[in-house]
Design a protein around this motif. Structure first.
Motif, PDB file in Angstrom:
ATOM      1  N   LEU A 146       0.828  -1.209   0.000  1.00 26.55           N
ATOM      2  CA  LEU A 146       0.000   0.000   0.000  1.00 26.55           C
ATOM      3  C   LEU A 146       0.865   1.263   0.000  1.00 26.55           C
ATOM      4  CD1 LEU A 146      -2.890  -0.967   2.445  1.00 26.55           C
ATOM      5  CD2 LEU A 146      -3.010  -0.761  -0.057  1.00 26.55           C
ATOM      6  N   ILE A 178      -2.861   5.401  -5.093  1.00 26.87           N
ATOM      7  CA  ILE A 178      -3.892   5.572  -4.067  1.00 26.87           C
ATOM      8  C   ILE A 178      -3.516   6.769  -3.189  1.00 26.87           C
ATOM      9  CG2 ILE A 178      -4.579   3.139  -3.992  1.00 26.87           C
ATOM     10  CD1 ILE A 178      -2.917   2.832  -1.425  1.00 26.87           C
ATOM     11  N   VAL A 229      -5.523   6.250   2.746  1.00 24.22           N
ATOM     12  CA  VAL A 229      -5.835   4.810   2.724  1.00 24.22           C
ATOM     13  C   VAL A 229      -4.779   4.055   3.528  1.00 24.22           C
ATOM     14  CG1 VAL A 229      -5.951   2.762   1.247  1.00 24.22           C
ATOM     15  CG2 VAL A 229      -7.085   4.884   0.524  1.00 24.22           C
ATOM     16  N   PHE A 258      -8.152  -7.154   0.231  1.00 25.26           N
ATOM     17  CA  PHE A 258      -6.944  -6.348   0.011  1.00 25.26           C
ATOM     18  C   PHE A 258      -6.116  -6.941  -1.128  1.00 25.26           C
ATOM     19  CE2 PHE A 258      -7.447  -4.211   4.191  1.00 25.26           C
ATOM     20  CZ  PHE A 258      -7.277  -2.911   3.744  1.00 25.26           C
ATOM     21  N   ALA A 298      -7.894  -6.053  -4.282  1.00 29.34           N
ATOM     22  CA  ALA A 298      -7.744  -4.614  -4.529  1.00 29.34           C
ATOM     23  C   ALA A 298      -6.343  -4.283  -5.027  1.00 29.34           C
ATOM     24  CB  ALA A 298      -8.051  -3.833  -3.242  1.00 29.34           C
ATOM     25  N   ILE A 299      -5.335  -4.847  -4.392  1.00 22.60           N
ATOM     26  CA  ILE A 299      -3.954  -4.557  -4.777  1.00 22.60           C
ATOM     27  C   ILE A 299      -3.659  -5.084  -6.179  1.00 22.60           C
ATOM     28  CG2 ILE A 299      -1.549  -5.158  -4.264  1.00 22.60           C
ATOM     29  CD1 ILE A 299      -2.404  -4.841  -1.226  1.00 22.60           C
ATOM     30  N   LEU A 329      -5.365  -2.726  -8.502  1.00 19.57           N
ATOM     31  CA  LEU A 329      -4.682  -1.428  -8.564  1.00 19.57           C
ATOM     32  C   LEU A 329      -3.428  -1.504  -9.432  1.00 19.57           C
ATOM     33  CD1 LEU A 329      -5.109  -0.415  -4.841  1.00 19.57           C
ATOM     34  CD2 LEU A 329      -5.828   1.005  -6.787  1.00 19.57           C
ATOM     35  N   SER A 368     -10.858  -0.875  -9.118  1.00 19.25           N
ATOM     36  CA  SER A 368      -9.879  -1.158  -8.067  1.00 19.25           C
ATOM     37  C   SER A 368     -10.080  -0.320  -6.805  1.00 19.25           C
ATOM     38  CB  SER A 368      -8.456  -0.987  -8.594  1.00 19.25           C
ATOM     39  OG  SER A 368      -8.255   0.318  -9.067  1.00 19.25           O
ATOM     40  N   PHE A 369     -10.353   0.966  -6.941  1.00 22.16           N
ATOM     41  CA  PHE A 369     -10.498   1.802  -5.751  1.00 22.16           C
ATOM     42  C   PHE A 369     -11.735   1.404  -4.951  1.00 22.16           C
ATOM     43  CE2 PHE A 369     -11.141   5.706  -3.266  1.00 22.16           C
ATOM     44  CZ  PHE A 369      -9.876   5.795  -2.695  1.00 22.16           C
ATOM     45  N   LEU A 414     -10.841  -1.560  -2.968  1.00 22.46           N
ATOM     46  CA  LEU A 414      -9.985  -1.131  -1.862  1.00 22.46           C
ATOM     47  C   LEU A 414     -10.821  -0.550  -0.714  1.00 22.46           C
ATOM     48  CD1 LEU A 414      -7.105  -0.762  -0.776  1.00 22.46           C
ATOM     49  CD2 LEU A 414      -7.066   1.460  -1.930  1.00 22.46           C
ATOM     50  N   ALA A 437     -12.432  -3.333   1.086  1.00 25.92           N
ATOM     51  CA  ALA A 437     -11.441  -4.014   1.933  1.00 25.92           C
ATOM     52  C   ALA A 437     -11.223  -3.249   3.229  1.00 25.92           C
ATOM     53  CB  ALA A 437     -10.117  -4.181   1.175  1.00 25.92           C
ATOM     54  N   ILE A 438     -11.153  -1.924   3.142  1.00 22.42           N
ATOM     55  CA  ILE A 438     -10.971  -1.100   4.344  1.00 22.42           C
ATOM     56  C   ILE A 438     -12.183  -1.234   5.265  1.00 22.42           C
ATOM     57  CG2 ILE A 438     -10.816   1.289   5.176  1.00 22.42           C
ATOM     58  CD1 ILE A 438      -9.121   1.846   2.628  1.00 22.42           C
TER      59      ILE A 438
END
Length: 178
Positions: free
Chosen positions: A77, A86, A90, A129, A132-133, A136, A143-144, A147, A150-151
């Motif tokens: 990240l 990102i 984040v 995650f 998402a990664i 990204l 992708s965002f 993410l 995931a958060i």
């Protein structure tokens, strides 16, 4: 030293390898870095499976396996922040959550020898995650959104961990006074 613990150590080694490749001038450096990241995830799955299947669970593994995962995700990240994939907030949200989890886990282990084990929400958060990664790095449009999901799951997992272990601590404390 057993195989699952060796795989955990390998994941720690893969963290600087990811960084070196991600920021290198190699052709296809992002794809190679993504492969390193996926290898890390695969070794995580494999070490957990082997440890449980063949009764090779150790205190080392219980403590350092999740730390290796956290370190890899946080490092990736941060690399994505540095490359402006990102926003930095984040990273800081995930960092704060992980620091809270590490300190909380250490306190629980120090006071009552409980090792905080992953719950389904934490595992789902980690899976999200990873997705998402991957998205990204590959620059997928969604992708965002993945993410952010995931958060949200990471924060929900944190709330579930805190609830479970505060109740467990209270229960153990009350039974020790009886």
């Amino acid at each position: 030293m057993n195989l699952p613990n060796i795989l955990t150590i390998l994941r720690f080694i893969l963290v600087p390898v990811f960084v070196a490749v991600f920021f290198s001038q190699l052709k296809f450096n992002y794809l190679i870095a993504l492969s390193v990241f996926l290898l890390s995830g695969l070794t995580d799955i494999l070490d957990g499976f082997i440890a449980r299947r063949y009764n090779m669970v150790t205190q080392f593994g219980k403590l350092f396996d999740p730390l290796a995962d956290k370190l890899m995700i946080l490092t990736v990240l941060w690399c994505l922040v540095l490359k402006e994939y990102i926003p930095s907030w984040v990273f800081y949200i995930v960092l704060a959550k992980e620091i809270f989890m590490i300190i909380g886990s250490a306190l629980l282990y120090g006071k009552i020898k409980i090792v905080v084990s992953a719950n389904i929400y934490g595992k789902l958060s980690t899976f999200l995650f990873y997705i998402a990664i991957i998205s990204l790095i590959l620059r997928w449009q969604v992708s965002f959104h993945i993410l952010i999901l995931a958060i949200i799951f990471a924060i929900f997992a944190l709330v579930m961990y805190v609830t479970k272990y505060v109740n467990e601590y209270k229960r153990l404390k009350s039974t020790s006074h009886e």
